[in-house]
Design a protein around this motif. Structure first.
Motif, PDB file in Angstrom:
ATOM      1  N   TYR A  60       0.838  -1.186   0.000  1.00 39.21           N
ATOM      2  CA  TYR A  60       0.000   0.000   0.000  1.00 39.21           C
ATOM      3  C   TYR A  60       0.874   1.237   0.000  1.00 39.21           C
ATOM      4  CZ  TYR A  60      -3.705  -3.204   1.403  1.00 39.21           C
ATOM      5  OH  TYR A  60      -4.599  -4.238   1.455  1.00 39.21           O
ATOM      6  N   ALA A  61       0.424   2.232  -0.729  1.00 39.03           N
ATOM      7  CA  ALA A  61       1.076   3.521  -0.642  1.00 39.03           C
ATOM      8  C   ALA A  61       0.895   4.088   0.761  1.00 39.03           C
ATOM      9  CB  ALA A  61       0.490   4.480  -1.667  1.00 39.03           C
ATOM     10  N   ASP A  62       1.886   4.830   1.214  1.00 43.07           N
ATOM     11  CA  ASP A  62       1.797   5.409   2.544  1.00 43.07           C
ATOM     12  C   ASP A  62       0.551   6.275   2.711  1.00 43.07           C
ATOM     13  OD1 ASP A  62       5.385   5.951   2.989  1.00 43.07           O
ATOM     14  OD2 ASP A  62       4.137   4.186   3.342  1.00 43.07           O
ATOM     15  N   SER A  63       0.139   6.916   1.637  1.00 41.91           N
ATOM     16  CA  SER A  63      -0.989   7.826   1.706  1.00 41.91           C
ATOM     17  C   SER A  63      -2.323   7.127   1.938  1.00 41.91           C
ATOM     18  CB  SER A  63      -1.069   8.669   0.428  1.00 41.91           C
ATOM     19  OG  SER A  63      -1.218   7.843  -0.707  1.00 41.91           O
ATOM     20  N   VAL A  64      -2.383   5.824   1.689  1.00 41.43           N
ATOM     21  CA  VAL A  64      -3.641   5.096   1.847  1.00 41.43           C
ATOM     22  C   VAL A  64      -3.551   3.992   2.886  1.00 41.43           C
ATOM     23  CG1 VAL A  64      -4.180   5.569  -0.570  1.00 41.43           C
ATOM     24  CG2 VAL A  64      -3.236   3.337   0.062  1.00 41.43           C
ATOM     25  N   LYS A  65      -2.388   3.748   3.410  1.00 37.44           N
ATOM     26  CA  LYS A  65      -2.199   2.665   4.364  1.00 37.44           C
ATOM     27  C   LYS A  65      -3.109   2.858   5.574  1.00 37.44           C
ATOM     28  CE  LYS A  65       1.909   1.252   4.364  1.00 37.44           C
ATOM     29  NZ  LYS A  65       3.388   1.162   4.546  1.00 37.44           N
TER      30      LYS A  65
END
Length: 123
Positions: A60-65
């Motif tokens: 997952y991208a950090d922005s959506v984790k």
């Protein structure tokens, strides 16, 4: 013929939820990696979440984790992206893509792409 078709996008208020679906045909999910990518106007295409063979390792991208979850249903040959706690910055066209070799979640490694589904987060 390999094909990916996204669905489930739409307009949602901040804090809301959407589930995107990626229906695959022409290949078996276990044979590929599937990624969800998004692109907003003026921004580069971003890897949101990838699953390296359906049901396998996920990223997952950090922005959506912590907010998004990728999953698959082999019987339906479909991959999902459950999106919770949506933010305005999540607004983008979301694409489903498949790779025959990638162990990463970078767009240039993915070979087959759907046409995308628009997600708009706005009040």
């Amino acid at each position: 013929q390999l094909q990916l078709v996204e669905s489930g996008g739409g307009l949602v208020q901040p804090g809301g939820s959407l589930t995107l679906s990626c229906a695959a045909s022409g290949f078996i999910l276990d044979s590929v990696s599937i990624g969800w990518f998004r692109q907003a106007p003026g921004k580069e295409r971003e890897g949101v979440s990838c699953i390296f063979t359906a049901g396998g390792t996920t990223t997952y991208a950090d922005s959506v984790k912590g907010r998004f979850t990728i999953s698959s249903d082999k019987a339906k040959n479909t991959v999902y992206l459950q999106m919770n706690s949506l933010k305005r910055e999540d607004t983008a066209i979301y694409y489903c893509a498949a790779s025959t070799y990638s162990l990463s979640c970078t767009a240039n490694a993915y070979d087959y792409w759907g046409r995308g589904t628009q997600v708009t987060v706005s009040s």
